[in-house]
Design an enzyme around this catalytic site. Structure first.
Site, mmCIF file in Angstrom:
data_model
loop_
_atom_site.group_PDB
_atom_site.id
_atom_site.type_symbol
_atom_site.label_atom_id
_atom_site.label_comp_id
_atom_site.label_asym_id
_atom_site.label_seq_id
_atom_site.Cartn_x
_atom_site.Cartn_y
_atom_site.Cartn_z
ATOM 1 N N ASP A 55 0.875 -1.238 0.027
ATOM 2 C CA ASP A 55 0.021 -0.022 0.021
ATOM 3 C C ASP A 55 0.895 1.507 -0.089
ATOM 4 O O ASP A 55 1.426 1.490 1.044
ATOM 5 C CB ASP A 55 -0.880 -0.183 1.271
ATOM 6 C CG ASP A 55 -1.646 1.143 1.300
ATOM 7 O OD1 ASP A 55 -1.721 2.153 0.562
ATOM 8 O OD2 ASP A 55 -2.647 1.346 2.290
ATOM 9 N N TYR A 147 -8.585 14.445 -8.576
ATOM 10 C CA TYR A 147 -7.783 13.450 -9.413
ATOM 11 C C TYR A 147 -7.060 14.563 -10.549
ATOM 12 O O TYR A 147 -5.735 14.335 -10.452
ATOM 13 C CB TYR A 147 -8.816 12.720 -10.453
ATOM 14 C CG TYR A 147 -7.781 11.797 -11.390
ATOM 15 C CD1 TYR A 147 -7.340 10.636 -10.822
ATOM 16 C CD2 TYR A 147 -7.994 11.922 -12.678
ATOM 17 C CE1 TYR A 147 -6.597 9.754 -11.684
ATOM 18 C CE2 TYR A 147 -7.082 11.300 -13.491
ATOM 19 C CZ TYR A 147 -6.657 10.143 -13.129
ATOM 20 O OH TYR A 147 -5.936 9.280 -13.847
#
Length: 241
Positions: A55, A147
């Site tokens: 991660d 984003y």
């Protein structure tokens, strides 16, 4: 007659390399004979690559992934920061978590990866860092404030790193894909796909392999004098930006 020496296999780390664009990038480096390590949250690296579960928002897991890659392949000479996520919604509906999760994964984790990779590259006095951005980071897109901001940030990051580390023969560049044939675009309706293709001068999606070709070129000896660049692989969608 002298025989040309074979290219030396390099230690390559690709994040988010279990599927889509990242997988194609990893496969392209494996095909070149490089020693490739791939990180993903769920595993599933392509054949020939070292499979690392990581991660990238967790500094300890990033450190462990680099340690494993270095133990297997030596210091990372090519970093491809590809892993990213979306949490799309309009600005007024965007939660703090929608914002912070995307920024943490797409931008902050890329800083973390580049910082860790640069330590070994500085000792080697060579290296290639490639960030996978998006045409959205250059053009913007409704519903993707988080984003777009994260992907635009990669450009400033790459150009600052290029200036900081260029004297050690370390380059930092950005590849900005447009619409690519992936699981995500396959889920769109025929009408949506037709509208997207109509907006692209080349009238089609990119293949993941076409994005991978740009990445492997930036990591090659042929691109040794290219740094701080943004290479669009978008069929002309974002031309001029």
């Amino acid at each position: 007659m002298t025989q040309e020496s074979e290219p030396q296999a390099r230690s390559v780390l690709v994040t988010g390399g279990s599927r889509g664009i990242g997988r194609a990038i990893a496969e392209a480096f494996v095909a070149q004979g490089d020693r490739v390590a791939v990180t993903s949250r769920g595993g599933g690296a392509p054949a020939g690559a070292l499979d690392l579960t990581c991660d990238i928002t967790d500094p300890a897991q990033v450190e462990a992934a680099f340690a494993a890659a270095e133990e297997a392949h030596g210091p990372v000479e090519v970093l491809v920061a590809n892993a990213g996520i979306t949490k799309d919604t309009l600005l007024l509906r965007m939660s703090e978590d929608d914002w912070s999760t995307v920024i943490d994964t797409n931008l902050t984790a890329s800083y973390r990866l580049a910082k860790r990779a640069s330590k070994g590259m500085l000792r080697l006095r060579r290296g290639r860092i490639v960030f996978i951005s998006s045409v959205v980071g250059l053009l913007g897109n409704p519903g993707q404030v988080n984003y777009a901001a994260s992907k635009a940030g990669l450009v400033g990051m790459a150009r600052s790193i290029a200036r900081e580390l260029g004297s050690r023969s370390i380059t930092a560049n950005v590849v900005a894909p447009g619409f690519v044939e992936t699981d995500m675009t396959a889920e769109l309706t025929d009408e949506q796909q037709a509208a997207i293709k109509a907006s692209v001068p080349l009238q089609r999606y990119a293949s993941p392999q076409e994005v991978a070709s740009a990445v492997t070129w930036l990591a090659s000896d042929g691109a040794a004098y290219v740094t701080g660049a943004v290479v669009p692989v978008d069929g002309g969608l974002g031309m001029g930006h």
